[in-house]
Design an enzyme around this catalytic site. Structure first.
Site, PDB file in Angstrom:
ATOM      1  N   CYS A 429       0.797  -1.217   0.000  1.00 34.38           N
ATOM      2  CA  CYS A 429       0.000   0.000   0.000  1.00 34.38           C
ATOM      3  C   CYS A 429       0.837   1.278   0.000  1.00 34.38           C
ATOM      4  O   CYS A 429       0.521   2.233  -0.699  1.00 34.38           O
ATOM      5  CB  CYS A 429      -0.957  -0.004   1.189  1.00 34.38           C
ATOM      6  SG  CYS A 429      -0.106  -0.229   2.767  1.00 34.38           S
ATOM      7  N   HIS A 473      -2.509   0.529   6.925  1.00 38.93           N
ATOM      8  CA  HIS A 473      -2.750   0.778   5.510  1.00 38.93           C
ATOM      9  C   HIS A 473      -2.332   2.213   5.200  1.00 38.93           C
ATOM     10  O   HIS A 473      -2.205   3.040   6.096  1.00 38.93           O
ATOM     11  CB  HIS A 473      -4.247   0.554   5.212  1.00 38.93           C
ATOM     12  CG  HIS A 473      -4.581   0.506   3.762  1.00 38.93           C
ATOM     13  ND1 HIS A 473      -3.857  -0.235   2.866  1.00 38.93           N
ATOM     14  CD2 HIS A 473      -5.594   1.084   3.046  1.00 38.93           C
ATOM     15  CE1 HIS A 473      -4.390  -0.110   1.672  1.00 38.93           C
ATOM     16  NE2 HIS A 473      -5.450   0.701   1.752  1.00 38.93           N
ATOM     17  N   ASP A 489      -8.005   5.126  -3.062  1.00 37.22           N
ATOM     18  CA  ASP A 489      -7.143   4.054  -2.562  1.00 37.22           C
ATOM     19  C   ASP A 489      -6.553   3.303  -3.733  1.00 37.22           C
ATOM     20  O   ASP A 489      -7.175   2.399  -4.295  1.00 37.22           O
ATOM     21  CB  ASP A 489      -7.940   3.101  -1.676  1.00 37.22           C
ATOM     22  CG  ASP A 489      -7.023   2.164  -0.913  1.00 37.22           C
ATOM     23  OD1 ASP A 489      -5.829   2.059  -1.293  1.00 37.22           O
ATOM     24  OD2 ASP A 489      -7.494   1.539   0.061  1.00 37.22           O
TER      25      ASP A 489
END
Lengths: 679, 338
Positions: A429, A473, A489
């Site tokens: 991420c 994250h 995202d």
């Protein structure tokens, strides 16, 4: 020990006599203590320095050899001089390792070597008792590192064994059989249990710390950081540590809405992302929309001043607030488990306008970095300069090109984003969020990295969500005029499962499945999963009711059981009454066992005691009738009333009849008791 | 201890220590020698933390401070559990002693200089052992484990120096079992006297010659009994005549036992007179000499009489006479100070 001379007997009571110092049962006490030390020190093996484990292990083995195998017994113990030398060496080693003897780690190291040396000089009862107190303290030190149910169970066993050692050390004539020793220790602990619970619930809690925590008090607490360096880390640890737990009061939101917002990183130097300095002048601005979500968070200590809430919270606890970057924070680092309720609107809109000057920091990039990305963005900008179109384009790029989600990415060099986008094309991420924000800034779209946790695992047993460190994250936010800060995202573009189903959904099986389920197949996997969920529900209860019993929680609990607005005085009063009642209950139990069981005998003995107080004791050789005869004569001689002598004779005759005569309807124990009382 | 003794029998300095003595009196209620069985009921058992108990309490305070400072929930649990266990152990210690029954048994007579042995009975009627019960006097402390539902005879040893009646010392019965954090104790003075005979003077002193014409009316034999030699022991012989020194040898060799043979048909007689020893200035030394003679005369199976001033015992012979003589010697009143 000098006591006021008013109480010579009290001084006597403190045991000045030297004879009591000898320890005939010393061997049994030492054996029990050596066994008890095993569970105490077992968890410490994980964090004691190697030399300390070797040193203390050697000393304990030496002591064990002397205790069990050496025929000379305590005479084989090393001399004081050698022990002094070892002591100084251990002190030097502690100082060398930890640079101090204070603080958590240094303290544990030092107490461990101290105990090992104390055992090697333990000859008298005093030495053994000091060693036992040190062992009790070592139990306490284990709780610095872990307060889990497992640790608690292990330490309970240790407590039991050390108490057995203390009993063994109190035997003065002959040693006690190990089984009886263990049973007596268990009896004492079982009888003490209700009193302990009372003290735990009612002892007025004080919010620590009393003095400054040593710097190492909370090390080893993993969590998010306020900086991020994609490309420098080649392996993300999959820590199973729990970040926080959440129980929703209604239906929990969808997995894709579970974004727990943490530090916002907006300063980039080409390698590292950092949070910008907080600007207290700028207020947090957003508009709640959609259905609210109410929930309660139990946050594990992180030593950071961050709270976690679903995007975007409108209600936070009194000690929390939102920064201008919309991050929930508190004033002090969270050093103890913290509970709070919050309300969030997952469908929020950050519609508020920002001045262009305010947006400038979100466009800043180091000059001349990542030329290939800059080139690519310039091409895209020419095609469509609309921010929404650029976001779409970037996400499509991640989705359609050969990008992979992995926790073991390659190292990246100076132009980290270039290399990630055009060469490596694999990462987790942080890589995607970082690259995406850099791309947007190059296209003159204000953007920033948001870190936090995503997802969480619901426990069907109690409905509590558990968010772990491995759920950490990073995602992005872009500023779109008219829409405000909008969450994007990019990881979801590459690995939608990462966001929909959490980390384990995104990874190949090898990473996610526990060992047991891989070995046992499907049925085993289900069973293991259920067992794990039950265990975690229990662990959550443990955290809520035992470990998180704070002053607030205490007040709440006491109010629930009926104390209205309890003050500390109320608690002390209730505690004293409760402990007093427990003491009386145990005393009744113990004294009942010590008393004469037979009521007839008891009444007779009581009669004899009363007579003895009047100067007419029964002589050891006298039977009841002889005694009554002699006493009656004596009473007559002293001019006491005749009916009293008659009462005594009658009572003695009844006693003799009950004891030695035939069964009769006229002489019953009750009648005898009445007669005996009448004397 | 001294204060308590003073409380019971206020000495010349009693007024100065009266308040303290009264307080100790009020708390410990000294009872003096007690005949018969004594039950240690609640009022007779005192309890106070031992030194280890105080150390334990200080440790717990430190544990509590650490638990508060580091916010250790399980630290609280440990601290409170230990405190609760300490309180529970206090009750166990108390229960270990309370309802114990004590009674005096006997105290066989000894010679001055020997160790007097007072035997007392500790009767445990509980269905459980009472462990580590100490019986302490000013001279000795011995721990005993008293088995469940049984009586144990305990010996209290006291060195003796002077003849006379030696009362049993005041005993402290105490225990710290099971955790050693508290000490429960009781005081008890059993009503037992040990008769202490005078120490016998050095061995083999010639018997006194009866003063000629003393006219005391005691018939005397025609001479002291003389040792004449050894012969085989017969079953009808008095066991006193057995030659004890040779018994071990005889038994080892399998030869017959030997008996001492004496000349003279009738048992000889002698008079042991205190006043006849006027040459010895010290009264106690005279008693010691007489004690030796009584023992020798008894060993030789003589008929003998003991004369102490106006009092005369015997002449007679045998165990009862011997004991009477020794008791008279033990209790003989010294002459008025010259």
């Amino acid at each position: 020990m000098r006591l006021p001379r008013l109480f010579p007997a009290a001084r006597d009571a403190l045991g000045a006599d030297r004879a009591a110092q000898a320890l005939p049962a010393g061997r049994s006490a030492m054996q029990t203590l050596l066994i008890a030390i095993v569970p105490v020190l077992l968890p410490h093996l994980a964090h004691l320095p190697g030399w300390c484990i070797a040193f203390a292990g050697l000393m304990f083995a030496w002591r064990a050899w002397i205790t069990w195998a050496d025929a000379r017994g305590d005479a084989a113990l090393p001399g004081r001089l050698l022990l002094l030398f070892l002591m100084l060496a251990a002190l030097a080693a502690t100082l060398y390792t930890h640079r101090t003897v204070f603080g958590r780690d240094a303290g544990v190291t030092f107490v461990t070597v101290l105990l090992s040396l104390k055992l090697l000089e333990a000859r008298t009862r005093r030495d053994v008792v000091v060693a036992i107190l040190l062992s009790y303290f070592l139990i306490l030190t284990n709780f610095f590192y872990s307060q889990s149910i497992g640790t608690a169970a292990l330490m309970l066993a240790a407590l039991w064994l050390i108490t057995a050692a203390l009993i063994a050390a109190s035997r003065d004539a002959a040693p006690m059989a190990p089984a009886r020793l263990a049973r007596l220790a268990a009896t004492i602990l079982a009888q003490a249990l209700p009193m302990m619970l009372l003290l735990f619930v009612l002892f007025p809690r004080v919010q620590g710390p009393l003095w400054g925590l040593p710097a190492d008090a909370r090390v080893g607490v993993s969590g998010l950081s306020d900086s991020m360096s994609p490309g420098l880390i080649t392996e993300l640890s999959l820590s199973d540590g729990i970040a926080f737990r959440v129980s929703f009061s209604g239906v929990p939101p969808r997995g894709a809405d579970l974004y727990w917002r943490g530090p916002v990183l907006s300063e980039f130097d080409g390698r590292n992302w950092r949070a910008s300095a907080p600007n207290p002048m700028r207020p947090a601005r957003f508009e709640p929309a959609g259905a609210p979500v109410d929930y309660e968070v139990t946050l594990e200590p992180s030593n950071r001043p961050w709270l976690f809430a679903l995007e975007m919270p409108t209600r936070l606890p009194a000690f929390g607030r939102l920064t201008a970057d919309l991050q929930p924070v508190t004033d002090r680092p969270v050093s103890a488990r913290l509970r709070y309720t919050a309300r969030s609107y997952p469908g929020y809109r950050a519609l508020a306008t920002e001045e262009s000057a305010d947006l400038a920091p979100y466009l800043a990039l180091p000059p001349r970095s990542n030329p290939r990305t800059r080139e690519l963005m310039a091409t895209w900008q020419l095609q469509n300069a609309d921010p929404r179109a650029l976001v779409e384009r970037a996400l499509r790029h991640f989705r359609t090109e050969e990008f992979f989600y992995t926790l073991e990415p390659p190292l990246l060099d100076n132009h980290a984003v270039d290399e990630f986008l055009f060469v490596a094309r694999r990462g987790f991420c942080e890589h995607y969020a970082s690259a995406f924000v850099v791309m947007m800034r190059m296209a003159r779209v204000p953007a920033r990295v948001v870190t936090g946790y995503q997802g969480g695992e619901i426990n069907p047993v109690d409905g509590v969500f558990t968010v772990r460190q491995s759920d950490a994250h990073a995602w992005a936010e872009v500023w779109i005029a008219g829409a405000g800060w909008t969450r994007v995202d990019p990881t979801a573009a590459v690995s939608p499962a990462r966001v929909e189903r959490g980390l384990s959904g995104a990874l190949p099986q090898r990473f996610a499945a526990p060992l047991l389920s891989r070995l046992a197949g499907d049925w085993g996997a289900q069973w293991a999963a259920r067992a794990r969920l039950n265990w975690e529900a229990l662990a959550n209860k443990w955290n809520q009711f035992v470990l998180n019993y704070s002053p607030d929680r205490q007040r709440e609990t006491l109010e629930r059981i009926g104390m209205k607005a309890p003050t500390w005085q109320d608690m002390v009063a209730a505690m004293s009454i409760g402990v007093g009642l427990s003491v009386l209950a145990i005393a009744a139990w113990i004294l009942k066992a010590a008393r004469e069981r037979d009521p007839v005998k008891r009444a007779w003995l009581s009669l004899c005691r009363r007579m003895a107080r009047r100067g007419l004791p029964r002589l050891p050789h006298e039977g009841a009738l002889d005694y009554a005869e002699r006493a009656a004569r004596e009473m007559a001689r002293r001019g006491m009333p005749a009916q009293r002598a008659a009462a005594l004779r009658e009572a003695a005759a009844a006693y003799a009849a009950l004891r030695y005569g035939r069964e009769s309807a006229t002489v019953t124990p009750a009648r005898f008791a009445r007669l005996a009382r009448a004397v | 201890m001294t204060a308590l003794a003073g409380a019971r029998a206020p000495g010349p300095d009693a007024p100065a220590r009266a308040p303290r003595a009264r307080l100790a009196n009020w708390i410990f209620k000294p009872r003096g020698p007690e005949a018969g069985e004594v039950l240690l009921d609640r009022r007779r058992v005192f309890i106070f933390p031992s030194r280890y108990g105080l150390g334990f309490a200080v440790s717990l305070l430190a544990f509590l401070a650490a638990s508060i400072n580091y916010d250790l929930a399980l630290g609280y649990v440990l601290t409170f559990y230990l405190a609760a266990a300490g309180l529970t152990a206090m009750l166990h210690t108390f229960g270990n002693q309370v309802q114990l029954r004590l009674s005096p048994l006997d105290a066989p007579a000894v010679f001055a200089g020997e160790t007097a042995v007072f035997r007392v009975v500790l009767d445990n009627r509980r269905d459980d052992e009472r462990a580590a019960i100490w019986v302490k006097s000013a001279h000795a402390a011995v721990a005993h484990d008293l088995p469940a539902a049984s009586a144990t005879v305990v010996e209290v040893r006291v060195p003796t120096a002077r003849r006379g009646r030696l009362p049993a010392p005041r005993l402290t019965i105490d225990t710290r079992f099971p955790l050693g954090l508290f000490r429960a104790w009781s005081y008890w003075q059993p009503a037992l006297d040990c008769l202490v005979y005078p120490a016998p003077a050095g061995a083999h002193l010639a018997f006194p010659e009866a003063p000629a014409g003393s006219g005391d009316g005691i018939p005397r034999g025609d001479g002291t009994e003389d040792f004449a030699g050894l012969r085989e022991y017969r079953d009808t012989d008095n066991p006193r005549h057995l030659a004890w020194k040779t018994v071990a040898r005889s038994l080892a060799a399998g030869t017959p036992l030997l008996a001492k043979q004496f000349t003279g048909a009738a048992a000889a007689e002698c008079v042991l007179d205190l006043d006849a020893l006027g040459a010895i200035p010290d009264f106690e030394a005279r008693l010691s000499r007489l004690t030796r003679w009584v023992l020798d005369a008894d060993a030789m199976r003589l008929r003998y009489a003991l004369r102490l001033g106006a009092r005369t015992l015997g002449p007679a012979q045998g165990e009862a006479h011997r004991r009477a003589c020794l008791e008279a010697l033990a209790l003989a009143a010294p002459p008025p100070a010259a």
